[in-house]
Design a protein around this motif. Sequence first.
Motif: not given
Length: 571
Positions: A120-122, A158-160, A189-191
């Motif tokens: 997401e942050q690249k 933990p992140e998913g 992730s959501e994206p």
Amino acid sequence: MSLRLKTLVITSMTLAILLVVLTVSLRFILLESYRQIEISDAGQNLDRGMNALMGSLENMDRTTQDYSYWDDLYNYMITKDRTFADVNLVDSTYSNTRWNFLFLFDVKGHVVYKGAFDLEQKENMAVPSAWEHAIRSRLPRLSPQKPGTAISGLLQVPEGVMMVVAREILQSNLNGPTMGVMVTGRLLSEPENQRLAEQTRLNLQWQAVQSRNANSRFHEVTKNLKANHARVIQPINDTNLIAVELIHDLDGQPVLYMILDLPRTIYMQGQKSLYYLITAVVICASVFSAMILWLLERFVLSRMTRLSAEVVALGEGQDLSRRITANGNDEIGQLSDSINRMLKTHEDLHVLLDAEKGKSERLLHNVLPDAIANKLKEQSGVIAESYAEVTILFADIVDFTRMSTQVSPENLVNMLNEVFSAFDKLAEKHGLEKIKTIGDAYMVVGGLPEKRSDHAEAVARMALDMLHTLQEISRSRGQRLQVRIGINTGPVVAGVIGTKKFLYDLWGDTVNTASRMESSGVPDKIQVTESTYQRLQGSFQFQPLGERDIKGKGRIPVFILLEEKSRKDAA
């Protein structure tokens, strides 16, 4: 009561009873059918969601396979040269492959390389300890048990939830030994969830089992999920239903819910259909039902059923010579005639196609070796392979240039055809592969495309047979023909070049040296290199010529192949 009134009453009562029976039965049957269709449709949409998830996992596996079977990566696992990682495992690599992390383990389970990337942050990020622990603790499970296979699935962090793929690190030709295991991962992730939803065009949501953000309605549905029943489809009200599937991770533990919130379009359409159907039955049943059904059955449906059955039989039998039994001069009869004409055209085209396919097959197998021709039909792109050891023979007719000025072109071509046709039969006899002819030069190789351990012996026997065959041709034609033969053994690269006129050819120093053995040889002699001599000295007799100056090679030892030893001599 008059008969007219009795008839009216009986008809009215019959219609009223029929209406009640139809209303109750159709409501139960039709709406239940629509409900089953609705459930089936929701299940298919769940399947689409699962296919999208599995497709994403398969795409990630194909990308991982491309890297794990990369020769440069294989060498990196041996040399541990950081230059490879600095050049190839960069931001664009993670961005293009959509990997959130990459681990390279050697055969002892030690980390050779690890990296993480925020899609997401690249930007690069430190590998979270939880991710590394999750992979390390499952490394034995993530190691494929068979070469060329993959281990893929989901893992809870933990992140998913993460998609994980593991493959052995092998050479590009899948040869080993394995240098370890490559493990890649992508966070759902959501994206990524949004991308899967857009791909399926469904109101698709993914919810981790351990997530605390689920609403009460979702909890009410998921409490019905069991380990042996990982899917539930439940109406919420008359307008909406929810479909949930429970997905397990690599450890067999429930890790992810796939959720679909769907409108009950099918069910509502069923209610409308029920109303319209009952209305239509009430209006039409008393006057037209029996007549219309009889007319349809008599003049249309029965004939269409027969026509449909014959078409299905044709499709199942695959017999293009069969025809539809045409009857009548109306549209159904015309349709039968059209189908028959189509079948006749298809049969003719199929015959032509088979004939042309046979021609193409024969031409391709005449131009290329059978193994290469079959591979070319199955795959596109460059076909090339390296061989650690083959034996190459070059033969050249002596004084061919002078001979071409003394005989007519027709006789010259006939002579070459006779000689090379005889050589072709010898190549087939000894199981060797003819590569090409260039003018009066003839090239044959042993040990490819199918590898064999006795390639040098087979080439030597063919060379001796070539001298004997050429002597017989000389006697039959009354014309002295001589040939120089050179043989060399060593590694080569073989492959197909060209896109329209294919050519199977060899490259490498071994080919050049074999050609030099022929060009520097003696007429009616077989000159071989030391590598060939070493392979054959136990079963063939040679005459050492010492070291000779060979163009492009300097002084190298050469030998003359004389004959094959008898079994007693060889022993």
